[in-house]
Design an enzyme around this catalytic site. Structure first.
Site, PDB file in Angstrom:
ATOM      1  CG  ASN A 189      -0.175  -0.014   2.515  1.00 46.33           C
ATOM      2  OD1 ASN A 189       0.327  -1.067   2.896  1.00 46.33           O
ATOM      3  ND2 ASN A 189      -0.054   1.114   3.181  1.00 46.33           N
ATOM      4  CB  ILE A 232       9.748   0.078  -2.435  1.00 47.71           C
ATOM      5  CG1 ILE A 232      10.749   1.228  -2.247  1.00 47.71           C
ATOM      6  CG2 ILE A 232      10.321  -0.966  -3.372  1.00 47.71           C
ATOM      7  CD1 ILE A 232      11.862   0.947  -1.267  1.00 47.71           C
ATOM      8  N   GLY A 233       6.750  -1.014  -2.374  1.00 46.61           N
ATOM      9  CA  GLY A 233       5.790  -2.086  -2.661  1.00 46.61           C
ATOM     10  C   GLY A 233       4.675  -1.600  -3.572  1.00 46.61           C
ATOM     11  CB  SER A 280      18.552  -2.460   3.422  1.00 50.59           C
ATOM     12  OG  SER A 280      19.376  -1.325   3.567  1.00 50.59           O
ATOM     13  CE1 TYR A 325      14.655  -1.476   7.766  1.00 48.79           C
ATOM     14  CE2 TYR A 325      16.869  -0.624   7.383  1.00 48.79           C
ATOM     15  CZ  TYR A 325      15.624  -1.005   6.898  1.00 48.79           C
ATOM     16  OH  TYR A 325      15.363  -0.932   5.553  1.00 48.79           O
TER      17      TYR A 325
HETATM   18  N1  LIG Z   1      13.236   3.462   1.758  1.00 48.36           N
HETATM   19  C1  LIG Z   1      14.507   3.080   1.727  1.00 48.36           C
HETATM   20  O1  LIG Z   1      15.414   3.901   1.661  1.00 48.36           O
HETATM   21  C2  LIG Z   1      14.849   1.622   1.778  1.00 48.36           C
HETATM   22  C3  LIG Z   1      16.189   1.259   1.606  1.00 48.36           C
HETATM   23  C4  LIG Z   1      16.536  -0.088   1.648  1.00 48.36           C
HETATM   24  C5  LIG Z   1      15.545  -1.040   1.844  1.00 48.36           C
HETATM   25  N2  LIG Z   1      14.238  -0.669   2.028  1.00 48.36           N
HETATM   26  C6  LIG Z   1      13.239  -1.723   2.267  1.00 48.36           C
HETATM   27  O2  LIG Z   1      12.163  -1.570   1.357  1.00 48.36           O
HETATM   28  C7  LIG Z   1      10.996  -2.168   1.907  1.00 48.36           C
HETATM   29  C8  LIG Z   1       9.796  -1.257   1.682  1.00 48.36           C
HETATM   30  O3  LIG Z   1       9.939  -0.087   2.445  1.00 48.36           O
HETATM   31  P1  LIG Z   1       9.466   1.371   1.965  1.00 48.36           P
HETATM   32  O4  LIG Z   1      10.685   2.197   1.927  1.00 48.36           O
HETATM   33  O5  LIG Z   1       8.615   1.274   0.775  1.00 48.36           O
HETATM   34  O6  LIG Z   1       8.658   1.846   3.283  1.00 48.36           O
HETATM   35  P2  LIG Z   1       7.106   2.172   3.514  1.00 48.36           P
HETATM   36  O7  LIG Z   1       6.628   3.153   2.522  1.00 48.36           O
HETATM   37  O8  LIG Z   1       7.014   2.503   4.968  1.00 48.36           O
HETATM   38  O9  LIG Z   1       6.395   0.786   3.238  1.00 48.36           O
HETATM   39  C9  LIG Z   1       6.479  -0.270   4.164  1.00 48.36           C
HETATM   40  C10 LIG Z   1       5.281  -1.170   3.990  1.00 48.36           C
HETATM   41  O10 LIG Z   1       5.374  -2.242   4.945  1.00 48.36           O
HETATM   42  C11 LIG Z   1       4.119  -2.353   5.575  1.00 48.36           C
HETATM   43  N3  LIG Z   1       4.177  -2.959   6.907  1.00 48.36           N
HETATM   44  C12 LIG Z   1       4.765  -2.480   8.017  1.00 48.36           C
HETATM   45  N4  LIG Z   1       4.517  -3.290   9.061  1.00 48.36           N
HETATM   46  C13 LIG Z   1       3.749  -4.300   8.603  1.00 48.36           C
HETATM   47  C14 LIG Z   1       3.143  -5.432   9.194  1.00 48.36           C
HETATM   48  N5  LIG Z   1       3.276  -5.700  10.501  1.00 48.36           N
HETATM   49  N6  LIG Z   1       2.387  -6.244   8.419  1.00 48.36           N
HETATM   50  C15 LIG Z   1       2.240  -5.996   7.115  1.00 48.36           C
HETATM   51  N7  LIG Z   1       2.762  -4.928   6.493  1.00 48.36           N
HETATM   52  C16 LIG Z   1       3.522  -4.091   7.238  1.00 48.36           C
HETATM   53  C17 LIG Z   1       3.599  -0.935   5.657  1.00 48.36           C
HETATM   54  O11 LIG Z   1       2.210  -0.938   5.928  1.00 48.36           O
HETATM   55  P3  LIG Z   1       1.517   0.359   6.653  1.00 48.36           P
HETATM   56  O12 LIG Z   1       1.518   1.446   5.643  1.00 48.36           O
HETATM   57  O13 LIG Z   1       0.148  -0.114   7.024  1.00 48.36           O
HETATM   58  O14 LIG Z   1       2.363   0.653   7.845  1.00 48.36           O
HETATM   59  C18 LIG Z   1       3.955  -0.450   4.264  1.00 48.36           C
HETATM   60  O15 LIG Z   1       3.006  -0.882   3.335  1.00 48.36           O
HETATM   61  C19 LIG Z   1      11.324  -2.458   3.379  1.00 48.36           C
HETATM   62  O16 LIG Z   1      11.562  -3.833   3.534  1.00 48.36           O
HETATM   63  C20 LIG Z   1      12.596  -1.676   3.627  1.00 48.36           C
HETATM   64  O17 LIG Z   1      13.397  -2.282   4.606  1.00 48.36           O
HETATM   65  C21 LIG Z   1      13.889   0.639   1.982  1.00 48.36           C
END
Ligand SMILES: NC(=O)c1ccc[n+]([C@@H]2O[C@H](COP(=O)([O-])OP(=O)(O)OC[C@H]3O[C@@H](n4cnc5c(N)ncnc54)[C@H](OP(=O)(O)O)[C@@H]3O)[C@@H](O)[C@H]2O)c1
Ligand SMILES: *[C@@H]1O[C@H](CO)[C@@H](O)[C@H](O)[C@H]1NC(C)=O
Ligand SMILES: *[C@@H]1O[C@H](CO)[C@@H](O)[C@H](O)[C@H]1NC(C)=O
Length: 343
Positions: A57, A60-61, A187, A222
């Site tokens: 939602n 990145i997802g 990451s 993390y």
């Molecule tokens: N952003 C970066 O710079 C970066 C860098 C390296 C790796 N990553 C990785 O990329 C992935 C996606 O992160 P993002 O950056 O897109 O962050 P984001 O926008 O915060 O998205 C994270 C997603 O995970 C969901 N989530 C959190 N807790 C959950 C749970 N208990 N059950 C089911 N879903 C849950 C969130 O749902 P809600 O919206 O309901 O909370 C949200 O949909 C993560 O694994 C992160 O470690 C990100």
């Protein structure tokens, strides 16, 4: 009088020129920075294929889901909050013609019961899963001491253990779709991870954080969970070799998303604005490597590898087999207490 007006006009032009050229310069710098931010070039039609994305939602997802649907895939949006999943899907429908199919589903990775219920619904509704994308993740300051329903430290519980359990319960569905894939979004911060098997719930680090003593490492919870992601990918790749199910770990790069929602205040965002503009990718730019791992045919058979910028990444972490097996064993014990897993 006319002279003053002309002078005023030329000053106005000058004053406008400064910010405009700063913006242009920033834009050019960003363009230059982004030359290494590879794109997924695969654009084959994905009709008939079922993708499951956790945390679809937001960030990145969400961008990954959007791109897959555009290529006519069927995408299951597995989200903690069902209404957010529905909202995301409605917004995608508004913004682009969707040749594919989008299915909102509820999945809270911080609860074993929710994972079990989710898997049951998947098993009755779908015959196979072609690609599982373990994307969901959280970053929470350690002093908040947040735990999952079963009492695990939140990063360990959600980012690793929840996905470990979910993936194992879905293996039959993935094998049925072979050649199929599991993509684990980790990451490069995994390189700062350090596993203490006597304290995977980080009780010591949490106590220190509560006392205001910050760890030498940036959110160890993390970083450790992202290291567990890589170990999980390697171990799973080994266990699944010969089944036609490939496993890849990847890093999307440093992206501007909601991930830091609990860590940063609005004024910190404001101060970080120049960094955001210069160094951070958009969520869409971040989704490219995830899409590459999920759909590019050229990497088939490279199971167990870690990708960044749509290329193999050489990690500096000194991986060792014993630690890998130990983590698997511990994780298996912790979820087996619930239900035997089919491996
Ligand atoms: N952003 C970066 O710079 C970066 C860098 C390296 C790796 N990553 C990785 O990329 C992935 C996606 O992160 P993002 O950056 O897109 O962050 P984001 O926008 O915060 O998205 C994270 C997603 O995970 C969901 N989530 C959190 N807790 C959950 C749970 N208990 N059950 C089911 N879903 C849950 C969130 O749902 P809600 O919206 O309901 O909370 C949200 O949909 C993560 O694994 C992160 O470690 C990100
Ligand atoms: C972490 O906490 C959970 C819940 O209290 C517990 O079951 C588990 O044994 C703890 N330790 C490890 C290493 O998982
Ligand atoms: C992991 O579990 C297996 C099977 O129970 C056992 O044979 C092995 O010694 C364990 N390895 C480690 C490192 O814990």
């Amino acid at each position: 009088m006319l002279e003053t007006l002309q002078m005023f006009q030329s000053y106005a032009v000058l004053y406008a020129a400064v910010p405009v050229s700063v913006i242009v310069a920033l834009g050019l710098f960003r363009k230059w920075r982004s030359r290494n931010w590879a794109k997924c070039l695969s654009n084959t039609c994905l009709r008939g294929k079922t993708f499951l994305i956790t945390g679809a939602n937001s960030g990145i997802g969400l961008e990954t889901g959007k791109a897959l649907v555009k290529r006519k895939a069927r995408v299951i949006f597995a989200c903690r909050d069902l209404s957010k999943a529905k909202e995301a899907i409605a917004n995608i429908r508004k913004g682009q013609p969707t040749g594919g199919e989008m299915i909102p589903m509820q999945l809270d990775l911080a609860s074993f019961e929710s994972i079990e219920k989710f898997v049951e619904v998947i098993k009755t509704g779908f015959h196979k899963i072609d690609v599982l994308i373990n994307n969901a993740g959280v970053v929470v300051p350690l002093d908040r001491d947040v735990k999952t329903k079963e009492g695990f430290e939140i990063h360990f519980g959600v980012n690793h253990l929840g996905h470990f359990y979910l993936t194992n319960l879905l293996l039959d569905h993935l094998k049925r779709a072979s050649p199929s894939r599991i993509v684990i979004v980790s990451s490069t911060l995994h390189q700062s991870g350090k596993l203490d098997f006597d304290d995977l719930n980080l009780t010591k680090e949490i106590e220190a954080a509560k006392l205001g003593r910050s760890s030498a490492r940036r959110n160890p919870g993390y970083c450790n969970s992202k290291l567990m992601n890589v170990y999980f990918a390697k171990a799973l790749a080994d266990k699944l070799s010969g089944t036609g199910v490939d496993v890849y770990a990847c890093c999307p790069g440093f992206c501007y998303t909601d991930l830091f929602r609990y860590s940063l205040k609005w004024y910190q965002y404001l101060m970080l604005a120049p960094v955001l503009v210069l160094f951070m990718r958009s969520a869409k730019e971040g989704s490219e490597t995830v899409l590459y791992c999920a759909t590019d045919y050229s990497i088939e058979g490279t199971s167990g590898k870690f990708y960044r910028n749509c290329s193999p990444f050489e990690s500096k972490y000194p991986f060792n087999k014993e630690e890998e097996i130990k983590l698997w064993n511990v994780s298996e014990e912790l979820v087996k207490a619930r239900k035997p897993i089919p491996l």
